[in-house]
Design a protein around this motif. Structure first.
Motif, PDB file in Angstrom:
ATOM      1  N   THR A   2     -27.881   6.505   4.117  1.00  0.00           N
ATOM      2  CA  THR A   2     -28.388   5.140   4.166  1.00  0.00           C
ATOM      3  C   THR A   2     -28.875   4.864   5.578  1.00  0.00           C
ATOM      4  N   ALA A   3     -30.060   4.308   5.699  1.00  0.00           N
ATOM      5  CA  ALA A   3     -30.585   3.990   7.015  1.00  0.00           C
ATOM      6  C   ALA A   3     -31.451   2.751   6.923  1.00  0.00           C
ATOM      7  N   PRO A   4     -31.502   1.968   8.015  1.00  0.00           N
ATOM      8  CA  PRO A   4     -32.362   0.788   8.021  1.00  0.00           C
ATOM      9  C   PRO A   4     -33.812   1.218   7.786  1.00  0.00           C
ATOM     10  N   GLY A   5     -34.487   0.531   6.938  1.00  0.00           N
ATOM     11  CA  GLY A   5     -35.880   0.883   6.704  1.00  0.00           C
ATOM     12  C   GLY A   5     -36.062   1.876   5.580  1.00  0.00           C
ATOM     13  N   THR A   6     -35.344   2.997   5.665  1.00  0.00           N
ATOM     14  CA  THR A   6     -35.534   4.024   4.649  1.00  0.00           C
ATOM     15  C   THR A   6     -34.731   3.734   3.389  1.00  0.00           C
ATOM     16  N   GLY A   7     -33.739   2.850   3.489  1.00  0.00           N
ATOM     17  CA  GLY A   7     -32.928   2.557   2.316  1.00  0.00           C
ATOM     18  C   GLY A   7     -31.979   3.688   2.006  1.00  0.00           C
ATOM     19  N   ARG A   8     -31.698   3.857   0.728  1.00  0.00           N
ATOM     20  CA  ARG A   8     -30.687   4.828   0.335  1.00  0.00           C
ATOM     21  C   ARG A   8     -31.325   6.033  -0.345  1.00  0.00           C
ATOM     22  N   ALA A   9     -30.798   7.204  -0.024  1.00  0.00           N
ATOM     23  CA  ALA A   9     -31.252   8.434  -0.673  1.00  0.00           C
ATOM     24  C   ALA A   9     -30.046   9.330  -0.873  1.00  0.00           C
ATOM     25  N   SER A  10     -30.060  10.073  -1.958  1.00  0.00           N
ATOM     26  CA  SER A  10     -28.939  10.981  -2.190  1.00  0.00           C
ATOM     27  C   SER A  10     -29.421  12.200  -2.954  1.00  0.00           C
ATOM     28  N   GLY A  11     -28.610  13.239  -2.870  1.00  0.00           N
ATOM     29  CA  GLY A  11     -28.946  14.474  -3.569  1.00  0.00           C
ATOM     30  C   GLY A  11     -27.707  15.307  -3.796  1.00  0.00           C
ATOM     31  N   ARG A  12     -27.797  16.147  -4.805  1.00  0.00           N
ATOM     32  CA  ARG A  12     -26.702  17.064  -5.114  1.00  0.00           C
ATOM     33  C   ARG A  12     -26.914  18.345  -4.318  1.00  0.00           C
ATOM     34  N   ILE A  13     -25.895  18.735  -3.544  1.00  0.00           N
ATOM     35  CA  ILE A  13     -26.012  19.916  -2.689  1.00  0.00           C
ATOM     36  C   ILE A  13     -25.974  21.183  -3.554  1.00  0.00           C
TER      37      ILE A  13
ATOM     38  N   LEU B  23     -30.928  20.612  -1.627  1.00  0.00           N
ATOM     39  CA  LEU B  23     -30.391  19.575  -2.506  1.00  0.00           C
ATOM     40  C   LEU B  23     -31.188  19.547  -3.808  1.00  0.00           C
ATOM     41  N   GLU B  24     -30.654  18.772  -4.752  1.00  0.00           N
ATOM     42  CA  GLU B  24     -31.453  18.313  -5.881  1.00  0.00           C
ATOM     43  C   GLU B  24     -31.497  16.796  -5.758  1.00  0.00           C
ATOM     44  N   PRO B  25     -32.687  16.187  -5.706  1.00  0.00           N
ATOM     45  CA  PRO B  25     -32.785  14.743  -5.485  1.00  0.00           C
ATOM     46  C   PRO B  25     -32.076  13.958  -6.575  1.00  0.00           C
ATOM     47  N   LEU B  26     -31.378  12.888  -6.171  1.00  0.00           N
ATOM     48  CA  LEU B  26     -30.770  11.965  -7.130  1.00  0.00           C
ATOM     49  C   LEU B  26     -31.400  10.585  -6.931  1.00  0.00           C
ATOM     50  N   GLU B  27     -30.937   9.845  -5.900  1.00  0.00           N
ATOM     51  CA  GLU B  27     -31.537   8.533  -5.627  1.00  0.00           C
ATOM     52  C   GLU B  27     -32.603   8.662  -4.533  1.00  0.00           C
ATOM     53  N   GLY B  28     -33.578   7.780  -4.584  1.00  0.00           N
ATOM     54  CA  GLY B  28     -34.532   7.673  -3.485  1.00  0.00           C
ATOM     55  C   GLY B  28     -35.540   8.800  -3.414  1.00  0.00           C
ATOM     56  N   ARG B  29     -35.877   9.365  -4.544  1.00  0.00           N
ATOM     57  CA  ARG B  29     -36.805  10.506  -4.533  1.00  0.00           C
ATOM     58  C   ARG B  29     -38.182  10.114  -3.981  1.00  0.00           C
TER      59      ARG B  29
ATOM     60  N   GLN C 137     -36.111  16.347   6.900  1.00  0.00           N
ATOM     61  CA  GLN C 137     -37.323  15.526   6.884  1.00  0.00           C
ATOM     62  C   GLN C 137     -37.289  14.548   5.711  1.00  0.00           C
ATOM     63  N   ALA C 138     -36.850  15.011   4.559  1.00  0.00           N
ATOM     64  CA  ALA C 138     -36.821  14.154   3.368  1.00  0.00           C
ATOM     65  C   ALA C 138     -35.838  12.999   3.541  1.00  0.00           C
ATOM     66  N   LEU C 139     -34.747  13.253   4.259  1.00  0.00           N
ATOM     67  CA  LEU C 139     -33.723  12.228   4.416  1.00  0.00           C
ATOM     68  C   LEU C 139     -33.899  11.424   5.703  1.00  0.00           C
ATOM     69  N   GLY C 140     -34.870  11.808   6.520  1.00  0.00           N
ATOM     70  CA  GLY C 140     -35.112  11.087   7.763  1.00  0.00           C
ATOM     71  C   GLY C 140     -34.079  11.363   8.833  1.00  0.00           C
ATOM     72  N   ILE C 141     -33.489  12.554   8.807  1.00  0.00           N
ATOM     73  CA  ILE C 141     -32.433  12.895   9.760  1.00  0.00           C
ATOM     74  C   ILE C 141     -33.024  13.629  10.956  1.00  0.00           C
ATOM     75  N   ASP C 142     -32.699  13.133  12.162  1.00  0.00           N
ATOM     76  CA  ASP C 142     -33.139  13.800  13.382  1.00  0.00           C
ATOM     77  C   ASP C 142     -31.988  13.806  14.385  1.00  0.00           C
ATOM     78  N   LEU C 143     -32.292  14.111  15.642  1.00  0.00           N
ATOM     79  CA  LEU C 143     -31.231  14.268  16.635  1.00  0.00           C
ATOM     80  C   LEU C 143     -30.407  13.002  16.834  1.00  0.00           C
ATOM     81  N   ALA C 144     -30.964  11.848  16.501  1.00  0.00           N
ATOM     82  CA  ALA C 144     -30.209  10.601  16.663  1.00  0.00           C
ATOM     83  C   ALA C 144     -28.974  10.581  15.768  1.00  0.00           C
ATOM     84  N   TRP C 145     -28.967  11.436  14.754  1.00  0.00           N
ATOM     85  CA  TRP C 145     -27.841  11.474  13.823  1.00  0.00           C
ATOM     86  C   TRP C 145     -26.727  12.398  14.296  1.00  0.00           C
ATOM     87  N   ASN C 146     -26.984  13.159  15.340  1.00  0.00           N
ATOM     88  CA  ASN C 146     -25.993  14.109  15.823  1.00  0.00           C
ATOM     89  C   ASN C 146     -24.711  13.386  16.225  1.00  0.00           C
ATOM     90  N   GLY C 147     -23.602  13.857  15.694  1.00  0.00           N
ATOM     91  CA  GLY C 147     -22.315  13.287  16.046  1.00  0.00           C
ATOM     92  C   GLY C 147     -21.835  12.164  15.147  1.00  0.00           C
TER      93      GLY C 147
END
Length: 206
Positions: free
Chosen positions: A27-38, A102-108, A136-146
């Motif tokens: 979950t992130a501001p702007g991007t909303g919610r996304a989920s997937g099955r690993i 992943l396999e996309p679930l929410e927020g495809r 890239q699909a989940l909007g994860i970058d270095l700001a998420w580290n930690g």
DNA sequence: GAATCGATGATCT
DNA sequence: GATCATCGATTCA
């Protein structure tokens, strides 16, 4: 069932196996919610694993792997891709599990936008079949580290967003092991775990 | 479908 | 200066 910190206290191989079939939720501001099955992960060990970023001891980049389990370890590679890991235990040993597909679930639809693909035409594998694609699909970058990945800690939204993992909500996946992809050292170690029935794998098992 | 190769920058020696 | 837990475009089939 969202997982707590104790889940990640085990060794990376145990955690990796257990994460195949789990649900990753972002979950992130702007991007909303996304989920997937690993459906695909890899285990990386501590200083003794030559293929691990922890090989030979901590560095500024890998320091987080030597800290408490349950935190995200995000790094930048090949000049253009990010990779998402979760730090594991046991305490004092350094280890992590790389989320590879992943396999996309929410927020495809949002995933497709961030990947620059047409949501109606692209296949799931092109969206999230590979560690760089997942980030890239989940909007994860270095700001998420930690950031914590555990249920309790992540109930307070972080600066970048919120990461959570849930297990047990899906039918139990078949899990097979094979060799880790893209590594030259310790290339024969079978620490890649995937659901062989998934259509989203970055590559089929050996 | 399979094989090859260039992009692009942080990290470490 | 080499390496890299990658991806996508291009080529050849």
């Amino acid at each position: 069932m969202y997982v707590g910190r104790a889940f990640f206290a085990a060794d990376p191989v145990t955690v990796a196996r257990a994460l195949v079939g789990a649900v990753l939720e972002v979950t992130a501001p702007g991007t909303g919610r996304a989920s997937g099955r690993i459906v695909e992960v890899e285990a990386y060990g501590g200083p003794d694993d030559p293929a691990s970023h922890a090989a030979g001891g901590p560095t500024p980049r890998s320091a987080i792997m030597f800290g408490p389990p349950g935190l995200a370890y995000v790094y930048f590679i090949y000049g253009m891709h990010h990779c998402l890991n979760v730090v594991t235990g046991p305490a004092g040993s350094a280890g992590a599990v790389l989320i590879r597909a992943l396999e996309p679930l929410e927020g495809r639809d949002g995933m497709a936008v961030r990947r620059g693909l047409d949501p109606l035409r692209c296949r799931d594998r092109d969206l999230v079949g590979g560690p760089g694609r997942v980030c890239q699909a989940l909007g994860i970058d270095l700001a998420w580290n930690g950031l914590p990945v555990t249920a309790r800690a992540s109930s307070v939204p972080g600066v970048a967003g919120r990461l959570r993992l849930a297990v047990g909500g899906e039918p139990r996946s078949r899990v097979v092991s094979s060799c880790r992809i893209g590594v030259r050292r310790a290339a024969e170690v079978p620490w890649r775990f995937c659901d062989p029935d998934s259509a989203c794998l970055s590559r089929p098992p050996d």
